[in-house]
Design a protein around this motif. Structure first.
Motif, PDB file in Angstrom:
ATOM      1  N   MET A  75     -36.004  12.746   4.124  1.00 17.21           N
ATOM      2  CA  MET A  75     -34.732  11.927   4.242  1.00 17.21           C
ATOM      3  C   MET A  75     -34.750  11.713   6.027  1.00 17.21           C
ATOM      4  N   PRO A  76     -34.569  10.139   6.688  1.00 17.39           N
ATOM      5  CA  PRO A  76     -34.464  10.261   8.165  1.00 17.39           C
ATOM      6  C   PRO A  76     -32.727  11.121   8.405  1.00 17.39           C
ATOM      7  N   GLN A  77     -32.752  11.269   9.225  1.00 15.69           N
ATOM      8  CA  GLN A  77     -31.478  11.985  10.176  1.00 15.69           C
ATOM      9  C   GLN A  77     -30.891  11.228  10.901  1.00 15.69           C
ATOM     10  N   ILE A  78     -29.785  11.036  10.890  1.00  8.58           N
ATOM     11  CA  ILE A  78     -28.637  10.546  12.375  1.00  8.58           C
ATOM     12  C   ILE A  78     -28.664  11.414  13.351  1.00  8.58           C
ATOM     13  N   ILE A  79     -29.197  11.363  14.551  1.00  6.28           N
ATOM     14  CA  ILE A  79     -29.084  12.108  15.180  1.00  6.28           C
ATOM     15  C   ILE A  79     -28.029  12.349  16.743  1.00  6.28           C
ATOM     16  N   ASN A  80     -27.167  10.859  16.635  1.00  6.33           N
ATOM     17  CA  ASN A  80     -26.214  10.572  18.156  1.00  6.33           C
ATOM     18  C   ASN A  80     -26.145   9.047  17.514  1.00  6.33           C
ATOM     19  N   SER A  81     -24.858   9.389  17.697  1.00  9.05           N
ATOM     20  CA  SER A  81     -24.042   7.724  17.235  1.00  9.05           C
ATOM     21  C   SER A  81     -23.067   7.604  18.279  1.00  9.05           C
ATOM     22  N   ARG A  82     -22.487   6.338  18.786  1.00  7.66           N
ATOM     23  CA  ARG A  82     -21.614   5.811  20.309  1.00  7.66           C
ATOM     24  C   ARG A  82     -20.804   4.735  19.590  1.00  7.66           C
ATOM     25  N   CYS A  83     -19.926   4.882  19.873  1.00 11.78           N
ATOM     26  CA  CYS A  83     -19.127   4.596  19.165  1.00 11.78           C
ATOM     27  C   CYS A  83     -18.673   3.120  20.309  1.00 11.78           C
ATOM     28  N   VAL A  84     -18.301   1.300  19.974  1.00 16.38           N
ATOM     29  CA  VAL A  84     -18.186   0.601  20.400  1.00 16.38           C
ATOM     30  C   VAL A  84     -16.644  -0.019  20.618  1.00 16.38           C
ATOM     31  N   LEU A  85     -16.478  -0.254  21.862  1.00 12.84           N
ATOM     32  CA  LEU A  85     -14.506  -0.964  21.745  1.00 12.84           C
ATOM     33  C   LEU A  85     -15.502  -2.223  22.821  1.00 12.84           C
ATOM     34  N   ALA A  86     -14.658  -2.943  21.973  1.00  9.09           N
ATOM     35  CA  ALA A  86     -14.049  -4.417  23.224  1.00  9.09           C
ATOM     36  C   ALA A  86     -13.475  -4.270  24.415  1.00  9.09           C
ATOM     37  N   VAL A  87     -13.197  -4.764  25.516  1.00  9.53           N
ATOM     38  CA  VAL A  87     -12.633  -4.325  25.905  1.00  9.53           C
ATOM     39  C   VAL A  87     -12.559  -5.311  27.018  1.00  9.53           C
ATOM     40  N   ARG A  88     -10.965  -6.101  27.331  1.00  5.26           N
ATOM     41  CA  ARG A  88     -11.012  -6.957  28.049  1.00  5.26           C
ATOM     42  C   ARG A  88     -11.555  -6.976  29.856  1.00  5.26           C
ATOM     43  N   ASP A  91     -11.887 -12.853  26.233  1.00  2.00           N
ATOM     44  CA  ASP A  91     -11.475 -13.289  25.140  1.00  2.00           C
ATOM     45  C   ASP A  91     -10.851 -13.233  24.362  1.00  2.00           C
ATOM     46  N   ALA A  92     -11.312 -11.223  23.618  1.00  4.84           N
ATOM     47  CA  ALA A  92     -11.219 -11.058  22.305  1.00  4.84           C
ATOM     48  C   ALA A  92      -9.600 -10.711  22.337  1.00  4.84           C
ATOM     49  N   THR A  93      -8.810 -10.586  21.158  1.00  7.56           N
ATOM     50  CA  THR A  93      -7.737  -9.828  20.854  1.00  7.56           C
ATOM     51  C   THR A  93      -7.555  -8.563  21.583  1.00  7.56           C
ATOM     52  N   PRO A  94      -6.050  -7.872  22.229  1.00 10.55           N
ATOM     53  CA  PRO A  94      -6.367  -7.473  22.813  1.00 10.55           C
ATOM     54  C   PRO A  94      -6.014  -5.938  21.259  1.00 10.55           C
ATOM     55  N   ALA A  95      -6.547  -4.813  21.870  1.00  9.69           N
ATOM     56  CA  ALA A  95      -6.434  -3.518  20.746  1.00  9.69           C
ATOM     57  C   ALA A  95      -4.503  -3.345  20.377  1.00  9.69           C
ATOM     58  N   GLY A  96      -3.871  -3.542  21.937  1.00 10.78           N
ATOM     59  CA  GLY A  96      -2.465  -3.310  21.463  1.00 10.78           C
ATOM     60  C   GLY A  96      -1.728  -4.114  20.617  1.00 10.78           C
ATOM     61  N   GLU A  97      -2.559  -5.031  20.256  1.00 16.83           N
ATOM     62  CA  GLU A  97      -1.800  -6.556  19.274  1.00 16.83           C
ATOM     63  C   GLU A  97      -2.792  -6.627  17.920  1.00 16.83           C
ATOM     64  N   LEU A  98      -3.509  -5.221  17.496  1.00 14.62           N
ATOM     65  CA  LEU A  98      -3.995  -5.435  16.253  1.00 14.62           C
ATOM     66  C   LEU A  98      -3.015  -4.479  15.597  1.00 14.62           C
ATOM     67  N   GLY A  99      -2.356  -4.560  16.120  1.00 17.43           N
ATOM     68  CA  GLY A  99      -1.159  -2.799  15.537  1.00 17.43           C
ATOM     69  C   GLY A  99      -1.961  -1.864  14.267  1.00 17.43           C
ATOM     70  N   ASP A 100      -1.661  -1.549  13.296  1.00 18.37           N
ATOM     71  CA  ASP A 100      -2.294  -0.617  12.247  1.00 18.37           C
ATOM     72  C   ASP A 100      -4.319  -0.626  13.225  1.00 18.37           C
ATOM     73  N   HIS A 101      -4.650  -1.695  13.192  1.00 21.06           N
ATOM     74  CA  HIS A 101      -5.498  -1.781  13.432  1.00 21.06           C
ATOM     75  C   HIS A 101      -6.427  -1.208  14.843  1.00 21.06           C
ATOM     76  N   ASP A 140     -24.089  -5.759  33.680  1.00 23.38           N
ATOM     77  CA  ASP A 140     -24.493  -6.649  32.348  1.00 23.38           C
ATOM     78  C   ASP A 140     -22.925  -6.636  31.429  1.00 23.38           C
ATOM     79  N   GLY A 141     -22.347  -6.093  31.536  1.00 23.46           N
ATOM     80  CA  GLY A 141     -21.128  -6.419  30.587  1.00 23.46           C
ATOM     81  C   GLY A 141     -20.632  -5.425  30.106  1.00 23.46           C
ATOM     82  N   TRP A 142     -21.979  -4.281  29.994  1.00 28.72           N
ATOM     83  CA  TRP A 142     -21.189  -2.825  29.276  1.00 28.72           C
ATOM     84  C   TRP A 142     -21.849  -1.288  29.899  1.00 28.72           C
ATOM     85  N   SER A 143     -20.254  -1.092  29.627  1.00 23.98           N
ATOM     86  CA  SER A 143     -20.448   0.851  30.183  1.00 23.98           C
ATOM     87  C   SER A 143     -20.887   1.413  29.177  1.00 23.98           C
TER      88      SER A 143
END
Length: 129
Positions: free
Chosen positions: A1-14, A57-67, A38-41
């Motif tokens: 079975m193929p294995q997941i060998i790494n990951s990278r979380c993605v966050l939207a920032v203003r 233009d995304a809703t800031p995370a601080g306005e998402l409450g529990d999300h 290119d818009g990415w770090s």
């Protein structure tokens, strides 16, 4: 079975430049590649990898409450990490405290409003494992 060998979380920032600066200067991340034009770090600290994507233009995370919860990270010295990031100006939402679920944790908020929990396993009597 193929294995997941790494990951990278993605966050939207203003503001990519400001967010990148915060993660590097306050939280101690390093830039893995690219310069953000290119818009990415692509950042990491030890084995944790993160992508910041500029979404002005995304809703800031601080306005998402529990999300606005982003991630729960297990570290090897939560008190020392707390002191490190607090001394660099991180907005600490809760000081390190031992929780009934066997972790000593603290919470911070990023400038975009994402909440991050850092925890360290402890024994039933509160000692570090």
């Amino acid at each position: 079975m193929p294995q997941i060998i790494n990951s990278r979380c993605v966050l939207a920032v203003r503001d990519l430049a400001a967010a990148t600066q915060f993660y590097m200067d306050v939280l101690g991340f390093q830039r893995d590649c690219g310069d953000g034009v290119d818009g990415w770090s692509f950042l990491s600290r030890n084995g944790f990898r993160l992508m910041l994507g500029e979404c002005r233009d995304a809703t800031p995370a601080g306005e998402l409450g529990d999300h606005s919860w982003f991630v729960h990270l297990i570290v090897d010295d939560v008190d020392r990490l707390h002191d490190e990031v607090a001394s660099r100006g991180a907005e600490i939402l809760s000081q390190p405290q031992t929780r009934p679920w066997g972790l000593r944790e603290f919470v911070l908020r990023t400038p975009d409003g994402h909440r991050i929990v850092f925890g360290e396993p402890v024994t039933a009597n509160g000692n570090k494992e």
